[in-house]
Design a protein around this motif. Structure first.
Motif, PDB file in Angstrom:
ATOM      1  N   VAL A   1       3.259   9.350  -5.289  1.00 26.14           N
ATOM      2  CA  VAL A   1       2.714   9.944  -4.075  1.00 26.14           C
ATOM      3  C   VAL A   1       3.728  10.915  -3.483  1.00 26.14           C
ATOM      4  O   VAL A   1       3.377  12.017  -3.046  1.00 26.14           O
ATOM      5  CB  VAL A   1       2.333   8.850  -3.059  1.00 26.14           C
ATOM      6  N   ASP A   2       5.009  10.518  -3.513  1.00 26.06           N
ATOM      7  CA  ASP A   2       6.046  11.400  -2.991  1.00 26.06           C
ATOM      8  C   ASP A   2       6.157  12.684  -3.817  1.00 26.06           C
ATOM      9  O   ASP A   2       6.390  13.773  -3.289  1.00 26.06           O
ATOM     10  CB  ASP A   2       7.398  10.678  -2.974  1.00 26.06           C
ATOM     11  N   VAL A   3       6.029  12.550  -5.126  1.00 21.77           N
ATOM     12  CA  VAL A   3       6.102  13.713  -6.022  1.00 21.77           C
ATOM     13  C   VAL A   3       4.814  14.527  -5.958  1.00 21.77           C
ATOM     14  O   VAL A   3       4.835  15.748  -6.104  1.00 21.77           O
ATOM     15  CB  VAL A   3       6.362  13.256  -7.476  1.00 21.77           C
ATOM     16  N   THR A   4       3.731  13.857  -5.778  1.00 18.41           N
ATOM     17  CA  THR A   4       2.316  14.256  -5.838  1.00 18.41           C
ATOM     18  C   THR A   4       1.803  14.070  -7.265  1.00 18.41           C
ATOM     19  O   THR A   4       2.473  14.461  -8.241  1.00 18.41           O
ATOM     20  CB  THR A   4       2.011  15.703  -5.393  1.00 18.41           C
ATOM     21  N   PRO A   5       0.613  13.496  -7.386  1.00 19.82           N
ATOM     22  CA  PRO A   5       0.027  13.316  -8.719  1.00 19.82           C
ATOM     23  C   PRO A   5      -0.161  14.632  -9.467  1.00 19.82           C
ATOM     24  O   PRO A   5      -0.033  14.680 -10.690  1.00 19.82           O
ATOM     25  CB  PRO A   5      -1.312  12.642  -8.418  1.00 19.82           C
ATOM     26  N   ALA A   6      -0.448  15.720  -8.727  1.00 20.11           N
ATOM     27  CA  ALA A   6      -0.669  17.011  -9.394  1.00 20.11           C
ATOM     28  C   ALA A   6       0.609  17.504 -10.054  1.00 20.11           C
ATOM     29  O   ALA A   6       0.587  17.977 -11.202  1.00 20.11           O
ATOM     30  CB  ALA A   6      -1.172  18.035  -8.382  1.00 20.11           C
ATOM     31  N   ALA A   7       1.730  17.397  -9.349  1.00 21.31           N
ATOM     32  CA  ALA A   7       3.004  17.833  -9.931  1.00 21.31           C
ATOM     33  C   ALA A   7       3.392  16.941 -11.102  1.00 21.31           C
ATOM     34  O   ALA A   7       3.923  17.418 -12.119  1.00 21.31           O
ATOM     35  CB  ALA A   7       4.092  17.807  -8.861  1.00 21.31           C
TER      36      ALA A   7
ATOM     37  N   PRO B   1       0.832  -1.206   0.000  1.00 18.23           N
ATOM     38  CA  PRO B   1       0.000   0.000   0.000  1.00 18.23           C
ATOM     39  C   PRO B   1       0.866   1.255   0.000  1.00 18.23           C
ATOM     40  O   PRO B   1       1.875   1.326   0.699  1.00 18.23           O
ATOM     41  CB  PRO B   1      -0.799  -0.114   1.300  1.00 18.23           C
ATOM     42  N   VAL B   2       0.479   2.220  -0.799  1.00 15.30           N
ATOM     43  CA  VAL B   2       1.242   3.465  -0.839  1.00 15.30           C
ATOM     44  C   VAL B   2       1.038   4.222   0.471  1.00 15.30           C
ATOM     45  O   VAL B   2       0.025   4.060   1.158  1.00 15.30           O
ATOM     46  CB  VAL B   2       0.826   4.342  -2.033  1.00 15.30           C
ATOM     47  N   VAL B   3       2.028   5.041   0.820  1.00 16.33           N
ATOM     48  CA  VAL B   3       2.004   5.803   2.064  1.00 16.33           C
ATOM     49  C   VAL B   3       1.890   7.288   1.739  1.00 16.33           C
ATOM     50  O   VAL B   3       2.617   7.799   0.891  1.00 16.33           O
ATOM     51  CB  VAL B   3       3.288   5.547   2.882  1.00 16.33           C
ATOM     52  N   GLY B   4       0.963   7.962   2.406  1.00 13.48           N
ATOM     53  CA  GLY B   4       0.852   9.402   2.264  1.00 13.48           C
ATOM     54  C   GLY B   4      -0.188   9.857   1.269  1.00 13.48           C
ATOM     55  O   GLY B   4      -0.234  11.039   0.929  1.00 13.48           O
ATOM     56  N   SER B   5      -1.045   8.957   0.800  1.00 16.30           N
ATOM     57  CA  SER B   5      -2.058   9.322  -0.191  1.00 16.30           C
ATOM     58  C   SER B   5      -3.444   9.266   0.415  1.00 16.30           C
ATOM     59  O   SER B   5      -3.766   8.346   1.182  1.00 16.30           O
ATOM     60  CB  SER B   5      -1.994   8.375  -1.393  1.00 16.30           C
TER      61      SER B   5
END
Length: 743
Positions: A464-470, A424-428
């Motif tokens: 997630v670390d980069v952010t999907p928006a970026a 599971p991804v962390v931070g989303s």
């Protein structure tokens, strides 16, 4: 005879004399002459009235209609769109002078001196029309031009009288050169050819400017009877007559001083080539024409403009590379398919786009099996997902934005992530736990090796670390067309829509050190009355050179040591990425060399209705993926397109946060363990590890790259509601978490 008989005879004689005298008095020479002049004056008056009444009309629609010519970058003809008539109008200056003279010698020796009409010939034609003998010749070049350009071919008295009047007026208003140009451009030569340019192509396979005097004399001779005088279909009589007409034309040229007798004696009858079918839309031609027409709309040349005809569109397509791409698809794919006997093979659609990474010129394009069989271009269609060919864009965004892992470390090629499948991804805010290909878990793995093996769990965490928006901003800047894809973790698996054309532009931009490359297929558009210089987008820096070069460095590893090894060879240096969408509905290989960027894809499409279906079992080869058929097509094409290979190497001047790997030999296999350049310690490189357990805390302990973290992956992905583009429509099914996993 008695007196009575004598008196009766005298009376009869007197009556006859009186009668003859009356006739003579009625038809005296003065009266006859007066009647003649009266009729002449009446005719002149009628003709004068007709001259004033009849004006020069607008040209008829068919006379000005032309075909459009589509040609390769080297000027050879790709196709003609006839628009109802095969004609391409050329200026008289483009026709050699001696060829111009052949038409005058054959049709109207007094052309340069007459007033545009032949009264004797016209009178004869009128009489023949009245007597029912039909259409007759005898007209001047001017009259024939008027008939072709302004009127119709109907053999009626009214049309003949109009022709006479209009010819006089045209001769006064237009120069002889204009009239001759109009004549040779509107005349019908047989074989569906209208005008001298189309005729030169139809009979000799050359342009009008390349005709010699002998060939010109044959084309001029054809005009008397195009069907009867076509050498390849003519009877023995027809061949004899056209040779006589050809010789007659050359003799007249000698008589007119346009050809020396010695030159005439050297002429040989120019037997024309056999008729060839008009270039249609079969094979790849239709896809190429369709692609350039779409670009023409953007350049302000509308469908209405094209319908009028007369355009020459030069494409950027390199004829040799186009042929090579077609050959490579046939060799590596089509030859292995059984489209008639195998239901899976019948669903396979291939598409490809090849671009010059320095200019954006589309050099080759593959739209499908055959345009007349499959009208949708697989090169430009945007209804399939590009899958893992999107992962390099996630890395590019991480580099461009100086993104950090959960523990605050900058992301680079040697950063270590947890490669556990279904992690599971962390931070989303949006939960996501993708399955790796074949549900394989890697443990701690560097970004370089995760790219080589296309590890889903690593790039899911990275986005997630980069952010999907970026990441989305970077993707759009690089050329991904779909602006509506959701800003969610599953985007890392390429869940938006894009075409091979689009992705070729994206990868060409990476190849070009981050300077934007926009694919285009129109090189020039020319009309007799107008020229259009294609407007190309500004080539701004989409991402920094450092980011682009670092991604290129990573992608060389995919080819030399990873999932794209089928594209590896010592013949060239390459970078690339494989991609396979969920349920095997599409398989991609996007790659580039320093000189060429090419994207090849396979799509599963049901023959009934175009529904997307699985490619699994294509050519009885099991599960389809980007490292299979697409990579092999790419490699065969690239080698051929580069003339067997190239010594060019990537100029990677500014690779960030990762060593440029030395290319291993093709025999080396992908490593499963991370291979950082030196052994880091947790205190020195806390940026290289994700958290051990799903947690959003940036202070989670690091995992050394030399050991696997004690992470227990879940036995199944959590039941989550499907997101747009992330499921196949079944409840609880996530990308890569059920069915056939994507990579």
């Amino acid at each position: 005879m008695g007196r009575a008989d004598t008196r009766r005879a005298a009376a009869r004689e007197s009556h006859r004399a009186a009668k003859g005298g009356g006739i003579r008095r009625l038809f005296t020479w003065k009266k006859l002459l007066g009647t003649f002049f009266g009729l002449v004056l009446l005719g002149m008056g009628a003709f004068g009235a007709l001259y004033l009444y009849v004006g020069v009309p607008a040209p008829n629609a068919m006379a000005e209609r032309q075909s459009n010519v589509y040609q390769y970058s080297d000027g050879t003809v790709l196709a003609r769109s006839d628009n109802g008539v095969n004609r391409q109008i050329v200026d008289l200056a483009q026709v050699p002078k001696e060829v111009q003279h052949t038409f005058v010698a054959a049709e109207n020796k007094t052309f340069y001196k007459d007033q545009g009409v032949d009264l004797k010939g016209t009178t004869r034609a009128l009489l023949n029309t009245l007597s029912g003998k039909g259409k007759q010749g005898g007209s001047t070049i001017t009259q024939q031009y008027v008939k072709n350009y302004y009127l119709t071919q109907d053999p009626t008295i009214s049309r003949k009288l109009q022709e006479l009047v209009i010819s006089l007026k045209v001769d006064q208003k237009q120069s002889k050169e204009q009239i001759l140009a109009g004549y040779i451009n509107t005349a019908y030569y047989g074989r569906g050819a209208n005008g001298i340019q189309a005729a030169a192509q139809a009979y000799y396979g050359i342009d009008a400017k390349e005709l010699n005097v002998s060939q010109g004399a044959y084309l001029a001779s054809l005009l008397q009877a195009p069907s009867q005088y076509d050498w390849n279909s003519a009877t023995d009589t027809g061949r004899r007559l056209v040779k006589e007409r050809w010789a007659y034309t050359l003799r007249n040229m000698v008589e007119m001083g346009w050809l020396k007798e010695s030159e005439r004696a050297q002429q040989e009858f120019p037997v024309p080539q056999k008729p060839k079918p008009a270039k249609g839309m079969e094979g790849q031609t239709g896809y190429l024409v369709e692609a350039v027409n779409k670009e023409l709309d953007k350049q302000g040349i509308s469908a209405e403009d094209r319908e009028a005809g007369g355009w020459t569109f030069t494409l950027t397509i390199d004829k040799k590379r186009q042929r090579q791409l077609e050959k490579s698809v046939d060799k590596e794919l089509e030859s292995k398919l059984d489209r008639e006997g195998n239901k899976i093979d019948a669903t396979v659609q291939a598409g490809a786009t090849s671009v010059d990474p320095k200019t954006g010129r589309v050099l080759a394009l593959y739209g499908g099996e055959d345009y007349v069989k499959h009208y949708t271009s697989n090169a430009t269609r945007r209804d399939y997902q590009p899958a893992s060919t999107f992962k390099p864009l996630v890395l590019a965004s991480a580099l461009e934005n100086d993104s950090q892992t959960r523990d605050g470390s900058l992301i680079g090629l040697d950063t270590v992530y947890d490669g556990t499948s279904k992690r599971p991804v962390v931070g989303s805010d949006t939960p996501f736990a993708p399955q790796n290909e074949d549900d394989r878990s890697y443990g701690p793995i560097s970004v370089q090796q995760a790219m080589n093996s296309s590890v889903n769990s690593v790039f899911a965490q990275m986005i997630v670390d980069v952010t999907p928006a970026a990441t989305k901003r970077t993707a759009l800047a690089l050329g991904v067309p779909d602006k509506n894809f959701p800003e969610r973790p599953a985007v890392t698996l390429g869940t938006m829509n894009a075409s091979t054309w689009d992705m070729a532009g994206v990868y060409a931009t990476l190849d070009n050190h981050g300077r934007k490359v926009t694919p285009h297929i129109l090189q020039s558009a020319e009309h007799r009355d107008r020229k259009v210089k294609p407007q190309t987008p500004k080539r701004e820096q989409a991402i920094s050179r450092a980011s682009a070069d670092t991604v290129t460095s990573a992608l060389t590893g995919v080819v030399t040591s990873g999932s794209g090894s089928a594209a590896s060879t010592s013949a060239y240096q390459a970078a690339g990425k494989t991609g396979t969408s969920e349920e095997n509905k599409s398989a991609w290989f996007a790659g580039y060399t320093p000189e060429l960027a090419t994207v090849v894809a396979l799509f599963g499409e049901s023959p009934q209705g175009g529904r997307q279906v699985s490619l699994t079992g294509t050519a009885n080869s099991g599960r389809a993926n980007g490292g299979g058929f697409p990579a092999r097509i790419w490699a065969d094409y690239t080698r051929g397109a580069l003339g067997g290979g190239s010594d060019a190497r990537f100029d990677l001047q500014d690779v960030e946060r990762g060593e440029v790997p030395a290319p291993p030999t093709p025999s080396e296999t992908p490593s499963e363990e991370p291979t950082p350049s030196e052994e880091p310690t947790p205190s020195e490189t806390p940026s290289k590890t994700p958290s051990e357990t799903p947690s959003e805390s940036p202070s989670s302990p690091s995992v050394p790259p030399t050991s696997s973290p004690p992470v227990t992956p879940p036995t199944k992905s959590p039941e989550l509601p499907p997101l747009p583009g992330e499921s196949d429509g079944q409840p609880g099914e996530r990308p890569g978490s059920a069915g056939v996993p994507r990579e």
